[in-house]
Each structure stands twice: as C-alpha cells, then as structure tokens.
Design a protein around this motif. Sequence first.
Motif, PDB file in Angstrom:
ATOM      1  N   ALA A  68       0.532  15.643   0.770  1.00 22.52           N
ATOM      2  CA  ALA A  68       0.266  14.743   1.898  1.00 22.52           C
ATOM      3  C   ALA A  68      -0.041  13.329   1.413  1.00 22.52           C
ATOM      4  N   THR A  69      -0.634  13.203   0.222  1.00 22.19           N
ATOM      5  CA  THR A  69      -0.926  11.868  -0.296  1.00 22.19           C
ATOM      6  C   THR A  69       0.353  11.102  -0.625  1.00 22.19           C
ATOM      7  N   VAL A  70       1.437  11.839  -0.912  1.00 23.28           N
ATOM      8  CA  VAL A  70       2.727  11.186  -1.099  1.00 23.28           C
ATOM      9  C   VAL A  70       3.132  10.510   0.211  1.00 23.28           C
ATOM     10  N   GLY A  71       2.939  11.237   1.319  1.00 22.96           N
ATOM     11  CA  GLY A  71       3.310  10.711   2.623  1.00 22.96           C
ATOM     12  C   GLY A  71       2.419   9.598   3.118  1.00 22.96           C
ATOM     13  N   VAL A  72       1.134   9.627   2.736  1.00 28.84           N
ATOM     14  CA  VAL A  72       0.200   8.602   3.200  1.00 28.84           C
ATOM     15  C   VAL A  72       0.684   7.210   2.823  1.00 28.84           C
ATOM     16  N   SER A  73       1.245   7.081   1.643  1.00 28.39           N
ATOM     17  CA  SER A  73       1.706   5.762   1.198  1.00 28.39           C
ATOM     18  C   SER A  73       2.800   5.215   2.104  1.00 28.39           C
ATOM     19  N   PHE A  74       3.580   6.103   2.706  1.00 31.41           N
ATOM     20  CA  PHE A  74       4.663   5.661   3.580  1.00 31.41           C
ATOM     21  C   PHE A  74       4.110   4.999   4.844  1.00 31.41           C
ATOM     22  N   LEU A  75       2.939   5.433   5.267  1.00 31.85           N
ATOM     23  CA  LEU A  75       2.348   4.849   6.466  1.00 31.85           C
ATOM     24  C   LEU A  75       2.008   3.373   6.254  1.00 31.85           C
ATOM     25  N   PHE A  76       1.873   2.981   4.984  1.00 35.35           N
ATOM     26  CA  PHE A  76       1.551   1.584   4.675  1.00 35.35           C
ATOM     27  C   PHE A  76       2.782   0.794   4.254  1.00 35.35           C
ATOM     28  N   ARG A  77       3.932   1.458   4.187  1.00 34.58           N
ATOM     29  CA  ARG A  77       5.160   0.720   3.892  1.00 34.58           C
ATOM     30  C   ARG A  77       5.458  -0.335   4.962  1.00 34.58           C
ATOM     31  N   ILE A 133      -1.805   4.002  -1.738  1.00 34.58           N
ATOM     32  CA  ILE A 133      -1.569   3.090  -0.611  1.00 34.58           C
ATOM     33  C   ILE A 133      -1.030   1.748  -1.110  1.00 34.58           C
ATOM     34  N   LEU A 134      -1.610   1.243  -2.211  1.00 34.65           N
ATOM     35  CA  LEU A 134      -1.106  -0.010  -2.789  1.00 34.65           C
ATOM     36  C   LEU A 134       0.342   0.142  -3.244  1.00 34.65           C
ATOM     37  N   GLN A 135       0.683   1.316  -3.787  1.00 36.62           N
ATOM     38  CA  GLN A 135       2.074   1.576  -4.143  1.00 36.62           C
ATOM     39  C   GLN A 135       2.968   1.528  -2.906  1.00 36.62           C
ATOM     40  N   GLY A 136       2.473   2.084  -1.800  1.00 40.28           N
ATOM     41  CA  GLY A 136       3.246   2.084  -0.563  1.00 40.28           C
ATOM     42  C   GLY A 136       3.489   0.690  -0.032  1.00 40.28           C
ATOM     43  N   ILE A 137       2.456  -0.161  -0.082  1.00 40.69           N
ATOM     44  CA  ILE A 137       2.607  -1.552   0.377  1.00 40.69           C
ATOM     45  C   ILE A 137       3.657  -2.267  -0.476  1.00 40.69           C
ATOM     46  N   SER A 138       3.586  -2.063  -1.789  1.00 39.78           N
ATOM     47  CA  SER A 138       4.552  -2.694  -2.681  1.00 39.78           C
ATOM     48  C   SER A 138       5.966  -2.196  -2.411  1.00 39.78           C
ATOM     49  N   ALA A 139       6.130  -0.880  -2.267  1.00 42.15           N
ATOM     50  CA  ALA A 139       7.461  -0.309  -2.017  1.00 42.15           C
ATOM     51  C   ALA A 139       8.032  -0.820  -0.703  1.00 42.15           C
TER      52      ALA A 139
END
Length: 459
Positions: A68-77, A133-139
């Motif tokens: 689920a933590t993999v998916g959490v980052s997508f919410l911040f994309r 989450i920071l990874q998600g924002i960057s991606a």
Amino acid sequence: MTGQSYGGFTPTGTIATAADRRRVVFATVVGTTVEWYDFFIYATAVGLVFGQLFFEPLGANSGLIAFATVGVSFLFRPLGAFLAGHFGDKLGRKTVLMWTLILMGAATALIGVLPTYQAIGITAPVLLVLLRILQGISAGGEWGGAVLMAVEHAPKTRRGVFGASPQIGVPLGLLLASGVMALMTIVAPGDQFMAWGWRVPFLLSVVLILVGYYVRRKVEESPVFQELAERKEKARMPIVQLFAKHSLLVIIAALVFAGNNAVGYMTTGGYIQGYATNPEGPIGLERGPVLWAVAGSAVTWLISTLFAGWISDRIGRRTTYIIGWVLQLIGVFALFPLVNTGQIGALFAGLAILTIGLGFTYGPQAALYSELFPASIRFSGVSISYAIGAIAGGAFAPTIATAIVQATGSTQAVTWYLAGMTLIGLVATLLLRDRSGIPLGPDHEAEQSVSPIYGVAKA
C-alpha cells in the motif's frame, strides 16, 4: 523560419543539428532512467524486505500494508504534476527537470540510511512513507518535462521515436533496479541482505543523481518554450485554463495510461517479485533468479517500447496503441499460468510476453500526449493526465492483486482485473483522433485547441 512545427528549427531560425538532438535524447534517457531506478528500487524492496523490516508488527497484513505504501506515493503525483506543470509552463521544462531529479535522489538516498522498526519503532514506517511521498511528488513532475524536452526538439516525422527515449527510462530503470538488487543477493546473501545488502542500491542513487544532473545541465531548453518566452505568451494560470477547456481530454488521456500502468505495475510495483519469492506462497522461488528474470523482461520491454515509438511515426499513434492493447491482453492471460508453474524460465516467458504489449502501449505515449494539448498549457496537460492515469492504474494495482489472492486463494481474478484495465485503455484510445504530426509551436494554438475527442467539436 520561426514559429514552425519544430521539424529541426530553433525559435531563432537556427537549424538544430543532429548532435543537438542526440544530446537531448541522451539526456532524457539518462535522467529518466535515474528517476525510475530510484522509484522502482523502492517497489522492488517492498516485495522483498520492507514488509519484514518496517511493518513486521502488523503480522499477516505486513505485506499488504507494505504494498500500500507503493500506492500512497501515487496520491501525491498529482501534486508534483500540478507544481511541475505550473512552473514548467512558466519557467521552463529544463528548470523543473533539474529539481525533480534532486528531490528524487535525496529521498531515495535517505531511505538507504533509514533505521528499521526494530531500531526506532513506529517512527521507522512513518519516515519511510514520508520519503516515499517525496518520491511520488518528484515522479509526478518528472515525466511531463522529460517527454516535452524530447518531443518538442524532434522533427515532426520522428516524434514517436524521439518521445520513446524518455519512455525507455522505465524499463531501463527497472533493469537497473532489479539487476543491482540481484547482484546484492550475491554480494550479501541470506541474512546479510536483510541486514545491510538492500541498502546499497538506495545509496547508489547519490552517484546516479550526480551523473543525471551533469548530463541534464548541458541540454538546451525546449524550443517551443523558448518561443513562448520570447513572445511573452506563457499562460498566466495554465492549470486553470487546462481544466476550464480540456477537462474531458485530461480524463480520457489519463484512462489511456491507466490501462497500461495497472498491468505494468505487476513488475514495476514489485508484485510479481513478492508473489514469486514468498516462502509461504505457492511458488517460493529464490530472490536472485526472480530478480534476474524481471531484469531480462525489462530488456524485452525496452525493445518493444523503442519499436512502438518508431512504428507510430509510420502508422500513427492510434493504430499503434490498438495493436498494443491486443498484444497486452494476450500477455495478461498468459502471465499467471506461466508464473504459477513455479519454473523460472516460464516466469521469464510470461513477463517477456507481457512486456511486448506494454511497450506498444507505452512507447508512443510521449508523442500522443504532446500532440493532444496546446503549447501554452502542454506541460500541465501531459503531467496531470499522466499523474491521474497513474493513480487510476498502477497506484494500488499490487495492493489490489495481493488482496484478491488473499481473498480467493487464486490469481484468476487478478487476470480479469488486469484484462478489464486493458479494455478501459482500449476504449479511451478509440475515443481519440490521431493527431500525429500536428504542428506543436505557439503559432498553431488555434489548431491545437480543437478537441481531439470524437464527437466533441470544440475544446
């Protein structure tokens, strides 16, 4: 020759040389490979170590929460896409790309030194999620800038193959992430891998970021943005304009990507790695061979992605996509019957077949998206469509697949879930007109603003 369709000319009328183009292609490949290596190394580690090291107190649900933590980052994309889209349309593509690279690298390196749950308790998974989450924002901000740098520099008859250059950063990042992790299972086998071996690939990000930063710094700004800046025609509020005039297009474009992304995240999201190596699961393969099989499938993905970009310049983006959806559907139905044999060769074959379709539904995406949106809001359009598609598609695909298998004891329903996502991508593609070769420069905003959606006359 200003204001042209950017078939080899800069805004000042100087002919762009082959060396200039090669530099742009090289920079986008290196930069996106580094970005996606950082992003995928996390997903690979989730399937192998994070459930045990950071979420162990959750017991039987530790693996599910870890995915689920993999998916959490997508919410911040979308946040990253909104920020990058705004500043990319205001300050330029190159500036945004430099910052996304630094942010991703810093977050990844910090994960490599993060204490585990055993050392600092609940603070460990909290910090892990924050860094993800920071990874998600960057991606969320990376992709749009990279594809526009490639496509807006390209001759109009070669946008597909130029646009495929940042796209191959995904399979290259997966190849690099899986290969480095596999190598560490040899260097630090067994308990050593769990103790410290998994950290090395994260710390390696520091070196890769320095290389990527150096390469990107040498590249000129996109010619389309340069002309917008010279004319002072940059949109004041590009995101507001995007949703006011093109909201339906954003949704349809997002669904095109969702159909690819949900299926792709069976490997890039770490699901197959975790499923195949789970000692309590039906297969129980060794980590190393599975990682090498995933790395091998990344090569077939890379080849099909490049080929799809090239062929889309000849038969059109839409036709290439339709062929891709058919191939992807075949791959979806072949995947788990081959994986469930428990043979490493069959697992590789299943992944290789799947990646052919994935390449055909990913290689032309950069050119397709770039040709959908007007120049003044293009960064916002492609970035936000991509981010929303990632949420609808890959964000929780590994979590959904894990939950389905836990509930049914079988992968059959997972296959139907992936087939359904593939059909959604196909339908979304059929709703769009092919705009291959449409002029991309600011002189042609009126033509670009005509809706590419069948049945919709105006944007």
